[in-house]
Design a protein around this motif. Structure first.
Motif, PDB file in Angstrom:
ATOM      1  N   LEU A  90       0.844  -1.194   0.000  1.00 25.81           N
ATOM      2  CA  LEU A  90       0.000   0.000   0.000  1.00 25.81           C
ATOM      3  C   LEU A  90       0.886   1.253   0.000  1.00 25.81           C
ATOM      4  O   LEU A  90       0.648   2.211  -0.741  1.00 25.81           O
ATOM      5  N   LEU A  91       1.939   1.199   0.824  1.00 28.65           N
ATOM      6  CA  LEU A  91       2.882   2.323   0.898  1.00 28.65           C
ATOM      7  C   LEU A  91       3.571   2.530  -0.441  1.00 28.65           C
ATOM      8  O   LEU A  91       3.640   3.645  -0.960  1.00 28.65           O
ATOM      9  N   LEU A  92       4.104   1.449  -1.029  1.00 29.28           N
ATOM     10  CA  LEU A  92       4.796   1.577  -2.309  1.00 29.28           C
ATOM     11  C   LEU A  92       3.846   2.064  -3.411  1.00 29.28           C
ATOM     12  O   LEU A  92       4.229   2.854  -4.268  1.00 29.28           O
ATOM     13  N   GLY A  93       2.600   1.597  -3.355  1.00 24.60           N
ATOM     14  CA  GLY A  93       1.592   2.079  -4.298  1.00 24.60           C
ATOM     15  C   GLY A  93       1.462   3.595  -4.200  1.00 24.60           C
ATOM     16  O   GLY A  93       1.476   4.317  -5.191  1.00 24.60           O
ATOM     17  N   GLU A  94       1.397   4.059  -2.957  1.00 25.24           N
ATOM     18  CA  GLU A  94       1.294   5.494  -2.671  1.00 25.24           C
ATOM     19  C   GLU A  94       2.523   6.246  -3.191  1.00 25.24           C
ATOM     20  O   GLU A  94       2.408   7.303  -3.813  1.00 25.24           O
ATOM     21  N   LEU A  95       3.708   5.682  -2.960  1.00 26.41           N
ATOM     22  CA  LEU A  95       4.953   6.370  -3.314  1.00 26.41           C
ATOM     23  C   LEU A  95       5.172   6.429  -4.824  1.00 26.41           C
ATOM     24  O   LEU A  95       5.734   7.386  -5.344  1.00 26.41           O
ATOM     25  N   TYR A  96       4.729   5.382  -5.541  1.00 27.10           N
ATOM     26  CA  TYR A  96       4.918   5.354  -6.993  1.00 27.10           C
ATOM     27  C   TYR A  96       3.846   6.166  -7.715  1.00 27.10           C
ATOM     28  O   TYR A  96       4.005   6.515  -8.885  1.00 27.10           O
ATOM     29  N   MET A  97       2.747   6.422  -7.035  1.00 28.05           N
ATOM     30  CA  MET A  97       1.633   7.114  -7.670  1.00 28.05           C
ATOM     31  C   MET A  97       2.084   8.471  -8.209  1.00 28.05           C
ATOM     32  O   MET A  97       2.698   9.261  -7.511  1.00 28.05           O
ATOM     33  N   GLY A  98       1.783   8.716  -9.489  1.00 33.02           N
ATOM     34  CA  GLY A  98       2.151  10.004 -10.076  1.00 33.02           C
ATOM     35  C   GLY A  98       3.468   9.959 -10.821  1.00 33.02           C
ATOM     36  O   GLY A  98       3.638  10.627 -11.829  1.00 33.02           O
ATOM     37  N   THR A  99       4.422   9.131 -10.359  1.00 26.02           N
ATOM     38  CA  THR A  99       5.695   9.028 -11.074  1.00 26.02           C
ATOM     39  C   THR A  99       5.738   7.755 -11.923  1.00 26.02           C
ATOM     40  O   THR A  99       6.255   7.770 -13.033  1.00 26.02           O
ATOM     41  N   ASP A 100       5.219   6.673 -11.403  1.00 29.83           N
ATOM     42  CA  ASP A 100       5.210   5.418 -12.155  1.00 29.83           C
ATOM     43  C   ASP A 100       3.908   4.684 -11.828  1.00 29.83           C
ATOM     44  O   ASP A 100       3.863   3.823 -10.935  1.00 29.83           O
ATOM     45  N   ASP A 101       2.863   5.036 -12.549  1.00 31.38           N
ATOM     46  CA  ASP A 101       1.539   4.498 -12.231  1.00 31.38           C
ATOM     47  C   ASP A 101       1.443   2.987 -12.424  1.00 31.38           C
ATOM     48  O   ASP A 101       0.689   2.315 -11.718  1.00 31.38           O
ATOM     49  N   LEU A 102       2.228   2.458 -13.367  1.00 28.94           N
ATOM     50  CA  LEU A 102       2.208   1.003 -13.575  1.00 28.94           C
ATOM     51  C   LEU A 102       2.699   0.286 -12.328  1.00 28.94           C
ATOM     52  O   LEU A 102       2.088  -0.684 -11.858  1.00 28.94           O
ATOM     53  N   MET A 103       3.816   0.766 -11.798  1.00 33.00           N
ATOM     54  CA  MET A 103       4.360   0.190 -10.563  1.00 33.00           C
ATOM     55  C   MET A 103       3.370   0.376  -9.409  1.00 33.00           C
ATOM     56  O   MET A 103       3.175  -0.523  -8.586  1.00 33.00           O
ATOM     57  N   ALA A 104       2.758   1.547  -9.372  1.00 36.64           N
ATOM     58  CA  ALA A 104       1.792   1.834  -8.303  1.00 36.64           C
ATOM     59  C   ALA A 104       0.659   0.809  -8.324  1.00 36.64           C
ATOM     60  O   ALA A 104       0.333   0.201  -7.299  1.00 36.64           O
ATOM     61  N   VAL A 105       0.096   0.595  -9.511  1.00 38.75           N
ATOM     62  CA  VAL A 105      -1.017  -0.354  -9.635  1.00 38.75           C
ATOM     63  C   VAL A 105      -0.553  -1.767  -9.297  1.00 38.75           C
ATOM     64  O   VAL A 105      -1.242  -2.518  -8.599  1.00 38.75           O
ATOM     65  N   ASP A 106       0.645  -2.103  -9.752  1.00 38.88           N
ATOM     66  CA  ASP A 106       1.206  -3.423  -9.462  1.00 38.88           C
ATOM     67  C   ASP A 106       1.255  -3.682  -7.942  1.00 38.88           C
ATOM     68  O   ASP A 106       0.838  -4.738  -7.459  1.00 38.88           O
ATOM     69  N   HIS A 107       1.740  -2.692  -7.209  1.00 40.70           N
ATOM     70  CA  HIS A 107       1.820  -2.854  -5.747  1.00 40.70           C
ATOM     71  C   HIS A 107       0.439  -2.869  -5.101  1.00 40.70           C
ATOM     72  O   HIS A 107       0.203  -3.617  -4.151  1.00 40.70           O
ATOM     73  N   LEU A 108      -0.453  -2.041  -5.605  1.00 42.39           N
ATOM     74  CA  LEU A 108      -1.807  -2.024  -5.039  1.00 42.39           C
ATOM     75  C   LEU A 108      -2.514  -3.358  -5.275  1.00 42.39           C
ATOM     76  O   LEU A 108      -3.251  -3.836  -4.407  1.00 42.39           O
ATOM     77  N   GLN A 109      -2.239  -3.983  -6.449  1.00 41.26           N
ATOM     78  CA  GLN A 109      -2.811  -5.305  -6.715  1.00 41.26           C
ATOM     79  C   GLN A 109      -2.308  -6.317  -5.693  1.00 41.26           C
ATOM     80  O   GLN A 109      -3.071  -7.144  -5.180  1.00 41.26           O
ATOM     81  N   LYS A 110      -1.002  -6.230  -5.404  1.00 44.19           N
ATOM     82  CA  LYS A 110      -0.426  -7.145  -4.406  1.00 44.19           C
ATOM     83  C   LYS A 110      -1.056  -6.903  -3.039  1.00 44.19           C
ATOM     84  O   LYS A 110      -1.347  -7.843  -2.294  1.00 44.19           O
ATOM     85  N   ALA A 111      -1.265  -5.646  -2.696  1.00 42.52           N
ATOM     86  CA  ALA A 111      -1.894  -5.305  -1.417  1.00 42.52           C
ATOM     87  C   ALA A 111      -3.301  -5.894  -1.356  1.00 42.52           C
ATOM     88  O   ALA A 111      -3.722  -6.435  -0.338  1.00 42.52           O
ATOM     89  N   LEU A 112      -3.997  -5.803  -2.490  1.00 42.19           N
ATOM     90  CA  LEU A 112      -5.368  -6.318  -2.560  1.00 42.19           C
ATOM     91  C   LEU A 112      -5.402  -7.827  -2.325  1.00 42.19           C
ATOM     92  O   LEU A 112      -6.268  -8.344  -1.631  1.00 42.19           O
ATOM     93  N   GLN A 113      -4.409  -8.518  -2.905  1.00 45.89           N
ATOM     94  CA  GLN A 113      -4.334  -9.971  -2.708  1.00 45.89           C
ATOM     95  C   GLN A 113      -4.110 -10.327  -1.237  1.00 45.89           C
ATOM     96  O   GLN A 113      -4.599 -11.340  -0.743  1.00 45.89           O
ATOM     97  N   LEU A 114      -3.321  -9.490  -0.549  1.00 45.10           N
ATOM     98  CA  LEU A 114      -2.990  -9.783   0.850  1.00 45.10           C
ATOM     99  C   LEU A 114      -4.087  -9.331   1.814  1.00 45.10           C
ATOM    100  O   LEU A 114      -4.138  -9.776   2.958  1.00 45.10           O
TER     101      LEU A 114
END
Lengths: 415, 113
Positions: A368-392
């Motif tokens: 969730l944190l990494l999703g937040e940190l990547y948001m705006g600079t690398d949205d693909l990475m942000a979504v990738d991390h948010l997906q992982k957060a969702l799974q957990l």
């Protein structure tokens, strides 16, 4: 009989623990079940009698009288038990079988305080200490404890059973620790109260009333420690301060449907100013000591969070407090919060590098944190991390929150 | 995991010439670096700073004052960290702010007795 419907649960919470503590102190902790049974019987009789006859003039006094009589009856019926108890008590009253059951305010307070030390004994696991505290010190029912822990009644019963066995094995005494040991023992008590509060504050249980009650009970027990000269130490003040600051946001952190409202989206007007000012008072008192504990630091962080507006100064202070907290004691949550503060104080780029080093890939909040940190600079990475957060994620409110975040990013990148 | 002792050396006289703001900026860099190691759960003991004064004892009852003040590489402090390997310990030490201030870090594995 609506009058008794509301009153009884409240009385139960406050008086059950008092009666249990006094009886338990009298019988010894190895007979904690008997004390609990007598207290429970007393309340059963109260609910029956008051339902028919209405409330007595002084409900607490009524309960004490019944509890006393039930305790005496029990002792008369169980001569064997009585002999053992009498032996322990070294009483001169053996002949007339009259047993003084002291339910004065002073004895209640002393017994409850001593029970806290007995239950928060270092030989018992933290989990069991919390469970026992909820049952014996706070008077919660097994159902309620199970709901708070998101587990079954059987699990809680087993946990309580094992904890009581352990108290017997270790021959834990209901007494005030010696002058020399009090500081160390108090640290265990403080840790349990801290965990108890967190159990209520961060629990995913859908019953928000119950969550709040767990928190208020933790605060009530902490307040107990502050009322006694021997236990009113700076770090207990720090703990109380921390609880006040967190509790001040109770009304603001969930919406009408029980959905979580994140800190930055909360309505400040719903924050409890009275609790915030109490928090400040306890924090000032806490700083009068010379030892800085994790409670001091956490209360310091929480006090900065009572100021909603963002400023460079605020986040720099919070970052430095998290640095200090981690130096005192590592925890994954502190490491994640520190990295968030780092992004606010030193910028997202530095925070991303530091976050990648944390080694917490199995943690929902990490992604969730990494999703937040990547948001705006690398949205693909942000979504990738948010997906992982969702799974957990396991809690429904968490899943909704993360799904909304992912939606927001994809909407933004399309627009 | 193994414990490593980090020894910090620099010229102690430089610090005496710094303004309060510069000192504060340095303190922040130290705290952010140590905090970063602690956030990875790799800090064992933050350690301490060492005073410049001191004494060196040599055979034959020769005691000299710490001559450190005149030496550019005086031992100024220490920290204990834990890491999988010397390589990792070196990697963690690369962020040490003393490197930006003409100082150095000595990384030494600790062999428990």
């Amino acid at each position: 009989m609506t009058q008794t419907d509301g009153l009884l649960p409240h009385l139960f919470r406050t008086e059950y623990s008092k009666i249990t503590a006094v009886l338990c102190k009298l019988f010894g902790i190895e007979h904690v079940e008997i004390a609990e049974d007598i207290a429970s019987d007393t309340f059963l009789l109260a609910s029956e009698t008051w339902g028919i006859k209405g409330l007595p003039e002084n409900p607490a006094a009524w309960l004490y009288t019944v509890a006393k009589n039930k305790a005496k009856d029990y002792l008369k019926r169980n001569t064997l038990f009585m002999q053992k108890i009498m032996h322990q008590l070294d009483s001169n009253e053996l002949d007339d079988r009259e047993l003084e059951i002291n339910l004065s305010d002073q004895n209640i307070t002393d017994s409850q305080l001593q029970m806290m030390f007995a239950i928060c004994h270092p030989s018992i696991s933290a989990e069991a200490q919390i469970c026992l505290s909820l049952r014996v010190l706070c008077g919660f029912g097994i159902n309620e404890i199970a709901a708070a822990f998101l587990t079954s009644k059987e699990t809680i019963n087993k946990r309580l059973f094992r904890a009581k066995e352990k108290l017997r094995e270790e021959n834990v005494k209901i007494e005030f620790p010696s002058e020399g040991a009090i500081g160390e023992r108090l640290e265990t008590v403080a840790r349990t109260l801290y965990l108890l509060f967190n159990e209520g504050y961060y629990s995913h249980s859908q019953e928000s009333t119950l969550q709040k009650e767990v928190c208020y009970e933790a605060m009530r027990l902490t307040y107990f420690l502050l009322e006694n000269k021997k236990t009113n130490l700076p770090f207990i003040n720090a703990l109380m301060s921390l609880m006040c600051f967190h509790a001040s946001r109770f009304e603001a952190r969930t919406d009408g449907d029980g959905q979580t409202i994140l800190y930055q989206d909360q309505d400040e007007n719903l924050w409890d100013r009275e609790l915030i000012s109490r928090g400040n008072y306890f924090l000032n008192t806490a700083w009068q000591g010379n030892k800085i504990t994790k409670y001091h630091i956490e209360a310091g962080i929480a006090s900065w969070h009572t100021k909603k507006e963002d400023s460079a100064e605020k986040w720099e202070h919070i970052l430095q407090l998290y640095n200090q907290l981690l130096i005192i004691e590592y925890s994954p949550v502190a490491a994640l919060n520190r990295t968030y503060a780092l992004s606010k104080a030193n910028g997202k780029a530095e925070a991303v590098i530091e976050a990648e080093k944390l080694n917490l890939a199995g943690n929902q909040l990490y992604h969730l944190l990494l999703g937040e940190l990547y948001m705006g600079t690398d949205d693909l990475m942000a979504v990738d991390h948010l997906q992982k957060a969702l799974q957990l994620a396991t809690a429904k409110s968490d899943k909704t929150l993360i799904t909304n975040k992912i939606l927001a990013i994809s909407l933004l990148s399309k627009g | 995991m193994k414990d490593f002792l980090l020894l910090f050396r620099n010229d102690p006289q430089v610090a005496q010439t710094l303004s309060p703001e510069e000192l504060q900026a340095r303190t922040k860099k130290w705290m952010d670096w140590v905090g970063g190691i602690a956030a990875q759960n790799k800090l064992v003991d933050r350690g301490n700073r060492l005073s410049n004064e001191g004494a060196v004892l040599k055979p034959g009852n020769i005691i000299t004052d710490g001559p450190y003040v005149e030496i550019k590489e005086s031992l100024g402090g220490y920290t204990l960290i834990r890491a999988e390997s010397l390589e990792e310990a070196i990697e963690l030490s690369k962020g040490c702010p003393i490197l930006q201030f003409d100082g150095n870090v000595e990384v030494r594995p600790i062999n428990p007795m």
